[in-house]
Motif scaffolding. Structure first.
Motif, short mmCIF file in Angstrom:
data_model
loop_
_atom_site.label_atom_id
_atom_site.label_comp_id
_atom_site.label_asym_id
_atom_site.label_seq_id
_atom_site.Cartn_x
_atom_site.Cartn_y
_atom_site.Cartn_z
N LEU A 60 8.30 13.28 -35.80
CA LEU A 60 8.17 14.66 -35.93
C LEU A 60 6.86 15.46 -35.64
O LEU A 60 5.99 14.88 -36.10
N ALA A 61 6.83 16.81 -35.25
CA ALA A 61 5.82 17.63 -35.11
C ALA A 61 5.87 18.94 -35.58
O ALA A 61 6.81 19.28 -35.61
N PRO A 62 4.79 19.58 -36.16
CA PRO A 62 5.00 20.75 -36.45
C PRO A 62 5.37 21.92 -35.64
O PRO A 62 4.93 21.70 -34.45
N LEU A 63 6.03 22.77 -35.87
CA LEU A 63 6.24 23.72 -35.18
C LEU A 63 5.24 24.89 -35.33
O LEU A 63 4.79 25.08 -36.33
N PRO A 64 4.78 25.93 -34.28
CA PRO A 64 4.05 26.79 -34.42
C PRO A 64 4.79 28.22 -35.37
O PRO A 64 5.84 28.08 -35.30
N SER A 65 3.77 28.58 -36.12
CA SER A 65 4.59 29.87 -36.88
C SER A 65 3.63 31.20 -36.78
O SER A 65 2.70 31.09 -36.13
N GLN A 66 4.43 32.16 -37.22
CA GLN A 66 3.88 33.51 -37.05
C GLN A 66 3.81 33.98 -38.55
O GLN A 66 4.52 33.64 -39.40
N GLY A 67 3.17 35.27 -38.80
CA GLY A 67 3.06 35.76 -39.86
C GLY A 67 1.65 35.30 -40.78
O GLY A 67 0.76 34.82 -40.29
N ALA A 68 1.89 35.73 -42.09
CA ALA A 68 0.50 35.49 -42.90
C ALA A 68 0.30 33.83 -42.81
O ALA A 68 1.14 33.29 -43.07
N TYR A 69 -1.03 33.74 -42.61
CA TYR A 69 -1.37 32.36 -42.72
C TYR A 69 -1.34 31.46 -43.93
O TYR A 69 -0.64 30.43 -44.10
N PHE A 70 -1.56 32.02 -45.20
CA PHE A 70 -1.38 31.62 -46.44
C PHE A 70 -0.08 32.32 -47.08
O PHE A 70 0.10 33.64 -46.74
N THR A 71 0.70 31.31 -47.36
CA THR A 71 2.40 32.02 -47.72
C THR A 71 2.66 31.58 -48.93
O THR A 71 3.79 32.04 -49.50
N TRP A 72 1.83 30.95 -49.83
CA TRP A 72 2.04 30.87 -51.23
C TRP A 72 0.81 30.87 -52.07
O TRP A 72 -0.47 30.62 -51.60
N HIS A 73 1.06 31.63 -53.13
CA HIS A 73 -0.47 31.35 -54.27
C HIS A 73 0.10 31.35 -55.69
O HIS A 73 1.35 31.87 -55.99
N ASN A 74 -0.73 31.19 -56.49
CA ASN A 74 -0.48 30.91 -57.97
C ASN A 74 -0.63 32.22 -58.29
O ASN A 74 -1.03 33.29 -57.83
N SER A 75 -0.34 32.68 -59.50
CA SER A 75 -0.33 34.15 -60.11
C SER A 75 -1.94 34.40 -60.26
O SER A 75 -2.06 35.83 -60.52
N HIS A 76 -2.74 33.74 -60.19
CA HIS A 76 -4.31 34.24 -60.35
C HIS A 76 -4.93 34.01 -58.93
O HIS A 76 -6.22 34.52 -59.00
N LEU A 77 -4.24 33.96 -57.95
CA LEU A 77 -4.81 34.09 -56.58
C LEU A 77 -5.87 32.70 -56.30
O LEU A 77 -6.84 33.00 -55.48
N ALA A 78 -5.99 32.04 -57.50
CA ALA A 78 -7.02 30.91 -57.25
C ALA A 78 -6.63 29.95 -56.15
O ALA A 78 -7.58 29.02 -56.04
N TYR A 79 -5.47 29.86 -56.05
CA TYR A 79 -5.18 28.81 -54.97
C TYR A 79 -4.05 29.54 -54.18
O TYR A 79 -3.07 29.93 -54.45
N VAL A 80 -4.19 28.99 -52.78
CA VAL A 80 -3.17 29.75 -51.73
C VAL A 80 -2.92 28.71 -50.78
O VAL A 80 -3.82 27.57 -50.49
N GLN A 81 -1.78 28.70 -50.25
CA GLN A 81 -1.34 27.64 -49.34
C GLN A 81 -0.64 27.90 -48.20
O GLN A 81 0.39 28.74 -48.45
N ARG A 82 -0.53 27.41 -47.00
CA ARG A 82 0.51 27.48 -46.04
C ARG A 82 1.55 26.53 -46.25
O ARG A 82 1.51 25.53 -46.57
N GLN A 116 7.72 23.59 -40.30
CA GLN A 116 8.99 22.99 -39.89
C GLN A 116 8.57 22.08 -38.96
O GLN A 116 7.48 22.08 -38.33
N THR A 117 9.44 21.09 -38.44
CA THR A 117 9.29 20.12 -37.57
C THR A 117 10.27 19.80 -36.63
O THR A 117 11.48 20.09 -36.99
N ILE A 118 10.07 19.48 -35.71
CA ILE A 118 10.75 18.98 -34.53
C ILE A 118 10.73 17.61 -33.89
O ILE A 118 9.22 17.20 -34.08
N PRO A 119 11.38 16.90 -33.29
CA PRO A 119 10.74 15.43 -32.68
C PRO A 119 10.14 15.78 -31.59
O PRO A 119 9.95 16.89 -30.82
N LEU A 120 9.01 14.63 -31.59
CA LEU A 120 8.29 14.92 -30.36
C LEU A 120 8.68 14.61 -29.16
O LEU A 120 9.94 14.07 -29.09
N LEU A 121 8.34 15.24 -28.03
CA LEU A 121 9.04 15.28 -26.84
C LEU A 121 8.39 14.50 -25.91
O LEU A 121 7.09 14.24 -25.77
N SER A 122 8.99 13.37 -25.34
CA SER A 122 8.21 12.40 -24.42
C SER A 122 8.25 12.93 -22.99
O SER A 122 8.90 13.85 -22.49
#
Length: 106
Positions: free
Chosen positions: A74-96, A100-106
């Protein structure tokens, strides 16, 4: 030809995520050459640049996740929008999260 869509959720525990990676690889072996897309929240990242303010050593988990992608073909698909999409309530930790993944094409 059939196709498969899987929805996955990786729990916060590294060992439990390893079990998920193993299970998804076994599904890939059953899928064979048919198209397969895996969507979900993997609770993992591929690179330190995908987190800001992380705590603990996430290098082992990132290595596990990278190995899973190689083993599953599997390989990551490109995405659009906000780079970091999750954070804890204190904004001390954010994460993308929207990897999503798709099979690698040969």
């Amino acid at each position: 030809m059939s196709s498969l869509v899987s929805i996955a959720y990786g729990l916060n525990d590294v060992n439990t995520r390893r079990e998920l990676w193993t299970h998804l690889v076994s599904i890939m072996e059953d899928v064979g050459d048919d198209p397969w897309i895996v969507l979900g929240d993997f609770n993992d990242v591929l690179d330190n640049s995908e987190v800001c303010g992380y705590s603990g050593d996430i290098n082992v988990a990132m290595g596990d996740f990278r190995a899973f992608l190689v083993d599953s073909g599997l390989a990551p698909l490109p995405s659009q929008g906000a780079y970091f999409t999750w954070h804890n309530s204190h904004l001390a930790y954010v994460q993308r999260l929207e990897l999503q993944t798709i099979p690698l094409l040969s």
